[in-house]
Scaffold this active site. Structure first.
Site, PDB file in Angstrom:
ATOM      1  N   GLU A 286     -21.541 -12.023  25.175  1.00 44.80           N
ATOM      2  CA  GLU A 286     -21.827 -12.415  26.551  1.00 44.80           C
ATOM      3  C   GLU A 286     -23.237 -11.988  26.893  1.00 44.80           C
ATOM      4  O   GLU A 286     -23.847 -11.199  26.180  1.00 44.80           O
ATOM      5  CB  GLU A 286     -20.836 -11.767  27.518  1.00 44.80           C
ATOM      6  CG  GLU A 286     -20.937 -10.252  27.566  1.00 44.80           C
ATOM      7  CD  GLU A 286     -20.230  -9.653  28.777  1.00 44.80           C
ATOM      8  OE1 GLU A 286     -19.843 -10.387  29.686  1.00 44.80           O
ATOM      9  OE2 GLU A 286     -20.093  -8.419  28.803  1.00 44.80           O
TER      10      GLU A 286
ATOM     11  N   GLU B  56     -10.148 -15.888  21.296  1.00 41.49           N
ATOM     12  CA  GLU B  56     -11.084 -16.035  20.188  1.00 41.49           C
ATOM     13  C   GLU B  56     -10.677 -15.086  19.068  1.00 41.49           C
ATOM     14  O   GLU B  56      -9.816 -14.227  19.241  1.00 41.49           O
ATOM     15  CB  GLU B  56     -12.533 -15.781  20.644  1.00 41.49           C
ATOM     16  CG  GLU B  56     -12.821 -14.374  21.088  1.00 41.49           C
ATOM     17  CD  GLU B  56     -14.244 -14.188  21.641  1.00 41.49           C
ATOM     18  OE1 GLU B  56     -14.914 -15.167  22.020  1.00 41.49           O
ATOM     19  OE2 GLU B  56     -14.677 -13.025  21.687  1.00 41.49           O
TER      20      GLU B  56
ATOM     21  N   PHE C 182      -7.756  10.349  29.311  1.00 39.87           N
ATOM     22  CA  PHE C 182      -8.999   9.995  29.998  1.00 39.87           C
ATOM     23  C   PHE C 182      -8.771   9.369  31.366  1.00 39.87           C
ATOM     24  O   PHE C 182      -9.533   8.495  31.789  1.00 39.87           O
ATOM     25  CB  PHE C 182      -9.862   9.074  29.137  1.00 39.87           C
ATOM     26  CG  PHE C 182     -10.249   9.692  27.829  1.00 39.87           C
ATOM     27  CD1 PHE C 182     -11.403  10.452  27.733  1.00 39.87           C
ATOM     28  CD2 PHE C 182      -9.472   9.530  26.707  1.00 39.87           C
ATOM     29  CE1 PHE C 182     -11.764  11.041  26.530  1.00 39.87           C
ATOM     30  CE2 PHE C 182      -9.820  10.120  25.494  1.00 39.87           C
ATOM     31  CZ  PHE C 182     -10.971  10.875  25.406  1.00 39.87           C
TER      32      PHE C 182
ATOM     33  N   ASN D 215     -25.395 -10.180  29.933  1.00 43.87           N
ATOM     34  CA  ASN D 215     -25.342  -9.476  31.209  1.00 43.87           C
ATOM     35  C   ASN D 215     -26.647  -9.715  31.943  1.00 43.87           C
ATOM     36  O   ASN D 215     -27.719  -9.360  31.461  1.00 43.87           O
ATOM     37  CB  ASN D 215     -25.091  -7.991  30.990  1.00 43.87           C
ATOM     38  CG  ASN D 215     -23.658  -7.749  30.564  1.00 43.87           C
ATOM     39  OD1 ASN D 215     -22.734  -8.405  31.059  1.00 43.87           O
ATOM     40  ND2 ASN D 215     -23.456  -6.839  29.645  1.00 43.87           N
TER      41      ASN D 215
HETATM   42  P1  ADP Z   1     -16.825  -6.981  29.077  1.00 41.39           P
HETATM   43  O1  ADP Z   1     -17.535  -8.045  29.816  1.00 41.39           O
HETATM   44  O2  ADP Z   1     -15.517  -6.607  29.700  1.00 41.39           O
HETATM   45  O3  ADP Z   1     -17.680  -5.797  28.781  1.00 41.39           O
HETATM   46  P2  ADP Z   1     -17.316  -7.990  26.390  1.00 41.39           P
HETATM   47  O4  ADP Z   1     -17.107  -9.401  26.021  1.00 41.39           O
HETATM   48  O5  ADP Z   1     -18.695  -7.542  26.582  1.00 41.39           O
HETATM   49  O6  ADP Z   1     -16.432  -7.629  27.675  1.00 41.39           O
HETATM   50  O7  ADP Z   1     -16.630  -7.090  25.283  1.00 41.39           O
HETATM   51  C1  ADP Z   1     -16.520  -5.702  25.412  1.00 41.39           C
HETATM   52  C2  ADP Z   1     -16.075  -5.088  24.107  1.00 41.39           C
HETATM   53  O8  ADP Z   1     -14.846  -5.652  23.663  1.00 41.39           O
HETATM   54  C3  ADP Z   1     -17.007  -5.310  22.949  1.00 41.39           C
HETATM   55  O9  ADP Z   1     -18.043  -4.386  22.918  1.00 41.39           O
HETATM   56  C4  ADP Z   1     -16.083  -5.156  21.768  1.00 41.39           C
HETATM   57  O10 ADP Z   1     -15.829  -3.801  21.519  1.00 41.39           O
HETATM   58  C5  ADP Z   1     -14.819  -5.768  22.263  1.00 41.39           C
HETATM   59  N1  ADP Z   1     -14.716  -7.196  21.885  1.00 41.39           N
HETATM   60  C6  ADP Z   1     -14.968  -8.256  22.660  1.00 41.39           C
HETATM   61  N2  ADP Z   1     -14.739  -9.403  21.989  1.00 41.39           N
HETATM   62  C7  ADP Z   1     -14.335  -9.069  20.751  1.00 41.39           C
HETATM   63  C8  ADP Z   1     -13.941  -9.793  19.582  1.00 41.39           C
HETATM   64  N3  ADP Z   1     -13.902 -11.117  19.567  1.00 41.39           N
HETATM   65  N4  ADP Z   1     -13.590  -9.093  18.483  1.00 41.39           N
HETATM   66  C9  ADP Z   1     -13.610  -7.742  18.487  1.00 41.39           C
HETATM   67  N5  ADP Z   1     -13.950  -7.014  19.543  1.00 41.39           N
HETATM   68  C10 ADP Z   1     -14.318  -7.652  20.680  1.00 41.39           C
END
Ligand code: ADP
Length: 661
Positions: free
Chosen positions: A288, A200, A348, A290
């Site tokens: 997403e 995406e 880290f 949770n």
């Molecule tokens: P996870 O399930 O591994 O936590 P997420 O979909 O919640 O993954 O995304 C975690 C983080 O990744 C987000 O908080 C953001 O910082 C980054 N992220 C995810 N998708 C995008 C995107 N399309 N563009 C920019 N950053 C993204």
């Protein structure tokens, strides 16, 4: 209401759930692995069942063993916490079949929302804003490149089963897209047994803002405001706060309304979180959902006054919400900092070991500490390295931030490396104070990692004074011991030179009842403190301001830690200081001819062999630690002289992997 709840989890979240259960008069059952028989969550529970060996797959993820524990203890409900089985639909189904309540949503919502590809489809159908990109699973690198070009770089390759920032790669061109697909897929395959990846649009400099919802089985769904979780490292949250300094009430309402619509679209019940990514223009896109309690739920509890665990339990027991959307009030400001056992000096990497000292700051109305460990406990390689969460609260963002800073200064941990200094530095960062956040904040502000020693203390005068006070106290004791004072307290003034951070400061200190009087070039200072030798925290008052500095003796120096800065101070008389300047400086050994393992982990693969020429940035090896694949790259051009480790080998930190010519 339930009589007995089994908590299928460990650590701070197991303890936190038990606290509410106990308040509600419900008995608690802990489960534990062989590594956790003396853990805090076991100590807190009314009963405990051992469910297997340390490896999570054989204990905390072992559905059969947990089902047995439920039977054995006759628990009538299960709270899964977060992680482990919390988003495992077959566990929820197994419980349903056995007539045990699952304190969480139904299996259908878990299944749909647990899959990023599926949930995106549902969100699009429900009219929720989603990130550009259709979100279909990719079948090849060529397809990935094709779709990425259509969306337009930069893009993000994301594992459908991903979580915890795993299985995610940014790509800015075709080559990175191909590599990203490979990495994301193999990481997801190892971590989740599902290598499906989609692509995406990558939103630049975004904020991560999420909406907490609560839904009962009578069809009432409310949103409880937002949490801003933009301070992340490797897409993992480090600091969260509520409300967001970025949102206005219209955007909040729009996001809340969409979150509720999505929850309704999947018949959601219980507490859940809809995550959005928000661009600089306040456009927001669904990321997403949770389907569980989040790590950062306490900030919402602080500003709404609600206990989310209590409501999860009530809803699971069939109760309805007793309030509607209009009753939800957001008051004040809350922040959460995640304390991890990790080494900020080594990128880290997780740190393991025994907590030889563990003293969290004291809780009050403005401070909450959620913890799952105690002094003497062990941080093992088997589980998440989070040690505790510090949650501060105040009427304004500024007050919550100030409270957090003090709390972090007071948090004393020894035995494992930890990130408290880093968290304190973040709290004191001017850009953080202004609320100009984005998910790139840490990468942008700390491009070379965090080095407490390089951080100039924001208040050097305070550190100089404390170093002098500490030294004065040691001198007093030394002279008592050597019998020069023969038991009689004598008030004496002494002149010292403090050497710190390359600076040289003249200080004279007088010890008096309840504190110290100091005189510096810039004037005189009074410090109130009842600090005694041996205490790790030097707490006191300087010019009416409360402070706390951690003090440790390292050789002849005093190591002072405050607000993320670490300073080694030498205190001596003028003549010794003169001679000190003539001492040779010890140089660190040269390790540039070696590739060392930066962490304990598994050597997944080696990409080079003996005699091979390598260029700067080229992949040398992949080391897996804590289920993350870390690519080690050449830091300069060179030729491999010898290979010192084999793929599949377990590496210790600093173990030599390659030697260069
Ligand atoms: P996870 O399930 O591994 O936590 P997420 O979909 O919640 O993954 O995304 C975690 C983080 O990744 C987000 O908080 C953001 O910082 C980054 N992220 C995810 N998708 C995008 C995107 N399309 N563009 C920019 N950053 C993204």
């Amino acid at each position: 209401m339930f009589k007995k709840i089994l908590i299928a989890n460990r650590g701070e979240i197991a303890c936190r759930i038990m606290r509410t259960a106990r308040e509600m008069g419900i008995k608690t059952v802990a489960v534990c692995s062989e590594a956790d028989t003396r853990a805090l969550h076991v100590e807190m529970a009314d009963e405990t069942v051992m469910i297997g060996p340390p490896v999570a797959a054989e204990s905390y993820l072992n559905v059969a063993n947990i089902m047995n524990a439920i039977k054995q203890t006759r628990a009538d409900a299960v709270h899964p916490g977060y992680g482990f089985l919390s988003e495992n639909a077959s566990f929820a189904k197994a419980l349903k079949k056995a007539g045990i309540a699952f304190i969480g949503p139904g299996p259908k919502a878990i299944t749909v929302m647990g899959d990023k590809i599926e949930s995106k489809k549902v969100a699009i159908k429900a009219g929720i804003n989603t990130v550009p990109g259709d979100g279909g699973a990719l079948s090849s690198a060529d397809e990935a490149v094709k779709v990425a070009r259509k969306i337009g770089y930069p893009v993000m390759l994301k594992a459908s089963a991903g979580g915890g920032g795993k299985g995610m790669r940014i790509a800015r061109n075709d080559a990175e897209c191909r590599d990203g697909l490979k990495r994301a897929s193999s990481e997801a395959e190892t971590a989740f047994g599902d290598g499906r990846v989609f692509v995406e649009k990558y939103i630049e400099h975004p904020r991560h803002i999420e909406i907490q919802i609560l839904a009962d089985s009578a069809g009432n769904t409310v949103y409880l405001g937002e949490r801003e979780c933009s301070i992340q490292r490797r897409h993992q949250k480090v600091i969260e706060e509520a409300p967001s300094p970025f949102l206005d009430s219209d955007t909040r309402r729009a996001m809340g309304t969409q979150a509720v619509a999505l929850a309704k679209a999947v018949g959601y019940t219980s507490a859940g979180t809809v995550e959005f990514i928000v661009d600089q223009d306040k456009n927001f896109y669904f990321l997403e959902m949770n389907t569980r309690l989040q790590v950062e739920h306490p900030v919402t509890e602080k500003i709404t006054g609600l206990d989310l665990v209590e409501w999860m339990i009530r809803i699971a027991a069939g109760e309805s919400l007793t309030f509607g959307q209009d009753d939800v009030q957001l008051n004040g400001w809350a922040m959460e900092a995640r304390v991890y056992a990790e080494n900020p000096l080594r990128n880290f990497m997780p740190s393991t070991g025994r907590l030889t000292a563990y003293r969290p700051p004291l809780e009050d109305e403005s401070l909450r500490v959620d913890t799952g460990v105690c002094e003497g406990g062990e941080i093992s390689i088997f589980y998440d390295p989070m040690i505790a969460k510090v949650i501060s609260y105040g009427a304004t963002r500024e007050l919550a931030r100030a409270r957090m800073s003090v709390a972090l200064d007071e948090f004393h941990i020894r035995g494992v490396q930890h990130n408290i200094g880093f968290l304190a530095a973040l709290m004191g960062h001017p850009r953080f104070a202004e609320g100009r956040l984005s998910t790139d904040f840490i990468a942008e502000e700390y491009p070379d990692g965090f080095h407490a020693q390089d951080l100039m203390p924001d208040d050097p005068k305070l550190l100089i004074c404390v170093a002098a006070c500490v030294h004065r106290a040691y001198q007093e004791r030394a002279s008592m011991i050597s019998g020069q004072i023969q038991g009689r307290q004598r008030v004496v003034a002494d002149d010292w030179v403090v050497l710190m951070h390359g600076g040289k400061y003249d200080v004279s200190v007088t010890l008096r009842d309840g504190g110290y009087d100091l005189s510096l070039k810039s004037g005189s200072v009074a410090i109130q403190s009842d600090w005694k030798i041996g205490e790790a925290l030097f707490q006191g008052d300087i010019e009416g301001r409360r402070f706390c500095i951690q003090v440790e003796r390292v050789g002849i120096a005093y190591r002072l830690t405050h607000a993320g800065a670490e300073a080694d101070a030498l205190v001596m008389n003028a003549r010794t200081a003169e001679l000190q300047a003539l001492m040779p400086v010890k140089v660190a050994p040269d390790t540039s001819k070696f590739l060392l393992s930066p962490m304990p982990g598994l050597l997944v693969s080696l990409s080079v062999g003996p005699g091979q020429e390598v260029k700067f940035g080229e992949e040398l090896a992949v080391v897996e630690a804590m289920k993350m694949e870390n690519v080690l790259r050449a830091e300069q051009d060179g030729v491999v002289a010898a290979v010192r480790a084999k793929a599949g080998e377990s590496l210790t930190v600093d173990q030599v992997i390659l030697e260069f010519e």
